[in-house]
Design a protein around this motif. Structure first.
Motif, mmCIF file in Angstrom:
data_model
loop_
_atom_site.group_PDB
_atom_site.id
_atom_site.type_symbol
_atom_site.label_atom_id
_atom_site.label_comp_id
_atom_site.label_asym_id
_atom_site.label_seq_id
_atom_site.Cartn_x
_atom_site.Cartn_y
_atom_site.Cartn_z
ATOM 1 N N PHE A 132 0.830 -1.202 0.000
ATOM 2 C CA PHE A 132 0.000 0.000 0.000
ATOM 3 C C PHE A 132 0.867 1.255 0.000
ATOM 4 N N VAL A 133 1.873 1.280 0.866
ATOM 5 C CA VAL A 133 2.752 2.454 0.964
ATOM 6 C C VAL A 133 3.526 2.653 -0.332
ATOM 7 N N THR A 134 4.066 1.564 -0.895
ATOM 8 C CA THR A 134 4.849 1.665 -2.131
ATOM 9 C C THR A 134 4.015 2.230 -3.267
ATOM 10 N N GLY A 135 2.722 1.919 -3.297
ATOM 11 C CA GLY A 135 1.859 2.386 -4.369
ATOM 12 C C GLY A 135 1.423 3.822 -4.247
ATOM 13 N N ARG A 136 1.786 4.484 -3.149
ATOM 14 C CA ARG A 136 1.386 5.882 -2.961
ATOM 15 C C ARG A 136 2.581 6.810 -3.050
ATOM 16 N N GLU A 137 3.438 6.548 -4.011
ATOM 17 C CA GLU A 137 4.639 7.365 -4.205
ATOM 18 C C GLU A 137 4.242 8.815 -4.475
ATOM 19 N N GLY A 138 4.887 9.729 -3.764
ATOM 20 C CA GLY A 138 4.588 11.148 -3.901
ATOM 21 C C GLY A 138 3.739 11.688 -2.773
ATOM 22 N N ASP A 139 3.051 10.799 -2.031
ATOM 23 C CA ASP A 139 2.272 11.230 -0.871
ATOM 24 C C ASP A 139 3.191 11.429 0.329
ATOM 25 N N ARG A 140 2.716 12.214 1.275
ATOM 26 C CA ARG A 140 3.397 12.324 2.564
ATOM 27 C C ARG A 140 2.693 11.398 3.540
ATOM 28 N N MET A 141 3.479 10.585 4.227
ATOM 29 C CA MET A 141 2.906 9.614 5.158
ATOM 30 C C MET A 141 3.685 9.631 6.463
ATOM 31 N N ALA A 142 2.995 9.208 7.516
ATOM 32 C CA ALA A 142 3.621 9.035 8.823
ATOM 33 C C ALA A 142 3.230 7.659 9.357
ATOM 34 N N LEU A 143 4.040 7.137 10.267
ATOM 35 C CA LEU A 143 3.784 5.808 10.831
ATOM 36 C C LEU A 143 3.722 5.891 12.350
ATOM 37 N N ILE A 144 2.621 5.388 12.903
ATOM 38 C CA ILE A 144 2.444 5.281 14.355
ATOM 39 C C ILE A 144 2.208 3.814 14.688
ATOM 40 N N VAL A 145 2.895 3.316 15.700
ATOM 41 C CA VAL A 145 2.637 1.965 16.199
ATOM 42 C C VAL A 145 2.146 2.097 17.636
ATOM 43 N N PHE A 146 1.254 1.201 18.029
ATOM 44 C CA PHE A 146 0.718 1.301 19.382
ATOM 45 C C PHE A 146 0.442 -0.081 19.970
ATOM 46 N N GLY A 147 0.664 -0.135 21.278
ATOM 47 C CA GLY A 147 0.325 -1.301 22.084
ATOM 48 C C GLY A 147 -0.246 -0.743 23.365
ATOM 49 N N SER A 148 0.477 -0.894 24.467
ATOM 50 C CA SER A 148 0.060 -0.257 25.715
ATOM 51 C C SER A 148 0.205 1.259 25.624
ATOM 52 N N ARG A 149 1.123 1.713 24.798
ATOM 53 C CA ARG A 149 1.322 3.133 24.516
ATOM 54 C C ARG A 149 1.486 3.311 23.008
ATOM 55 N N ALA A 150 1.298 4.519 22.561
ATOM 56 C CA ALA A 150 1.434 4.818 21.135
ATOM 57 C C ALA A 150 2.720 5.602 20.906
ATOM 58 N N TYR A 151 3.406 5.299 19.795
ATOM 59 C CA TYR A 151 4.682 5.937 19.489
ATOM 60 C C TYR A 151 4.736 6.312 18.004
ATOM 61 N N VAL A 152 5.364 7.453 17.723
ATOM 62 C CA VAL A 152 5.582 7.862 16.328
ATOM 63 C C VAL A 152 6.863 7.213 15.835
ATOM 64 N N GLN A 153 6.736 6.305 14.890
ATOM 65 C CA GLN A 153 7.907 5.695 14.291
ATOM 66 C C GLN A 153 8.518 6.618 13.236
ATOM 67 N N SER A 154 7.671 7.340 12.510
ATOM 68 C CA SER A 154 8.152 8.276 11.494
ATOM 69 C C SER A 154 7.162 9.423 11.386
ATOM 70 N N PRO A 155 7.637 10.674 11.452
ATOM 71 C CA PRO A 155 6.739 11.810 11.213
ATOM 72 C C PRO A 155 6.373 11.885 9.734
ATOM 73 N N LEU A 156 5.557 12.851 9.368
ATOM 74 C CA LEU A 156 5.141 13.001 7.975
ATOM 75 C C LEU A 156 6.353 13.197 7.072
ATOM 76 N N THR A 157 6.465 12.358 6.063
ATOM 77 C CA THR A 157 7.607 12.411 5.156
ATOM 78 C C THR A 157 7.209 11.899 3.782
ATOM 79 N N GLU A 158 7.927 12.349 2.764
ATOM 80 C CA GLU A 158 7.737 11.829 1.416
ATOM 81 C C GLU A 158 8.666 10.649 1.136
ATOM 82 N N ASP A 159 9.552 10.348 2.079
ATOM 83 C CA ASP A 159 10.477 9.225 1.934
ATOM 84 C C ASP A 159 9.757 7.950 2.374
ATOM 85 N N LEU A 160 9.012 7.356 1.448
ATOM 86 C CA LEU A 160 8.207 6.181 1.789
ATOM 87 C C LEU A 160 9.062 4.954 2.071
ATOM 88 N N GLU A 161 10.289 4.928 1.561
ATOM 89 C CA GLU A 161 11.177 3.811 1.874
ATOM 90 C C GLU A 161 11.486 3.764 3.372
#
Length: 328
Positions: A132-161
């Motif tokens: 899904f991420v690879t197919g949205r080249e050119g978009d800005r995306m961010a990644l959050i993972v959560f369990g007992s707490r939520a954490y930002v793995q990556s802020p908004l970026t155009e570097d989808l790799e």
């Protein structure tokens, strides 16, 4: 193409001429003797008389140098610029945040791979999200993972790799064994605060019920809706299980409905792949094109010439003065 940033500065061009004609000239006094028969003595000696205060005269060369210097200084203040060809830059018109559940229950191996073999929930999610991420080249995306707490793995970026790389390094239960859906939504809201784009999309995937959030998912969804954030929710797991292992489909539906998003449920990897394709169809990549012309200042050219002309004029006057003295 050459243009002027401040063309109105040329209104100052006649200023020295106005001063020259309207302001009285500076007079330099010279020492002299005064006695009654001065005129007769001067007549007898064949000399001409002069006034006690004289106006210094300027040669035509000096006047031309002064006029050129002033014109060049005004031209430099007008700031000439070289305007290049138009450059178009495309950027995403929408920011996307992925919030992925990595609680302990995501380690369950009840997903079916395309070949029918059992597969870990998180491994199936990771593979589908990568596509899904690879197919949205050119978009800005961010990644959050959560369990007992939520954490930002990556802020908004155009570097989808970077997004796919960080997701590949993520393991189940890294953020704790429980599920904090409300905190994940709240953290996504804070992540969107760094965005100046109006269209904002949160894709939230979870396989459990909220058990450890400091903010309820419903309240977080209401705040997200007030800030124009659309939430698509994806449920995976077993809705008939008990405790934290039971996915709360009702809560996920409520969250999506309050923000104008859509709710989905996936039972296997193929279904999850289909869901992300439907999300991609619902939210196709949108871009906006910005056009600008690069500008290069040329003010240093007239400014440099204005500095050289007086220097050259002084050298010419000194040379001509020494030449006259040598001839005399």
């Amino acid at each position: 193409m050459i243009a002027l940033a401040f063309p109105w500065v040329f209104l100052a061009l006649p200023l020295p001429f106005a001063v020259y004609f309207l302001v009285p000239a500076h007079r330099e006094r010279a020492p002299a003797l005064r006695f009654p028969f001065f005129r007769r003595m001067a007549h007898t000696a064949g000399s001409k008389t002069h006034a006690g205060a004289a106006v210094l005269s300027r040669s035509r060369f000096q006047m031309i140098s002064a006029v050129l210097t002033w014109c060049l200084l005004v031209a430099a203040l007008a700031r000439p610029e070289w305007i290049g060809d138009a450059v178009e830059v495309s950027r995403s018109a929408r920011d996307v945040v992925l919030a992925i559940d990595i609680s302990g229950s995501m380690d369950t191996r009840d997903f079916k791979a395309p070949d029918g073999s059992p597969k870990q929930r998180f491994a199936a999610v990771r593979d589908v999200v990568d596509d899904f991420v690879t197919g949205r080249e050119g978009d800005r995306m961010a990644l959050i993972v959560f369990g007992s707490r939520a954490y930002v793995q990556s802020p908004l970026t155009e570097d989808l790799e970077t997004i796919t790389s960080l997701l590949g390094q993520t393991e189940v239960a890294m953020a704790g064994p429980h599920t904090a859906i409300g905190d994940a939504i709240g953290l996504a809201i804070r992540t969107f605060e760094a965005s100046d784009i109006e269209q904002r999309l949160l894709i939230l995937l979870s396989d459990g019920a909220d058990t450890s959030s400091r903010m309820s998912p419903v309240n977080a969804a209401e705040i997200a809706a007030s800030k124009g954030i659309e939430i698509h929710t994806v449920g995976v797991g077993d809705p008939d299980a008990s405790g934290e292992d039971r996915v709360d489909l009702g809560a996920l539906q409520d969250i999506a409905g309050r923000t104008g998003g859509a709710y989905f449920f996936a039972e296997d990897e193929a279904g999850l792949q289909d869901i992300y394709e439907r999300i991609d169809a619902l939210t196709p990549r949108e871009t906006e094109t910005l056009s600008y012309r690069p500008k290069t200042s040329l003010a240093f050219l007239p400014l440099g010439a204005a500095a050289l002309i007086p220097f050259a004029a002084v050298l010419v006057l000194l040379f001509s003065s020494r030449h006259r003295r040598a001839v005399a």
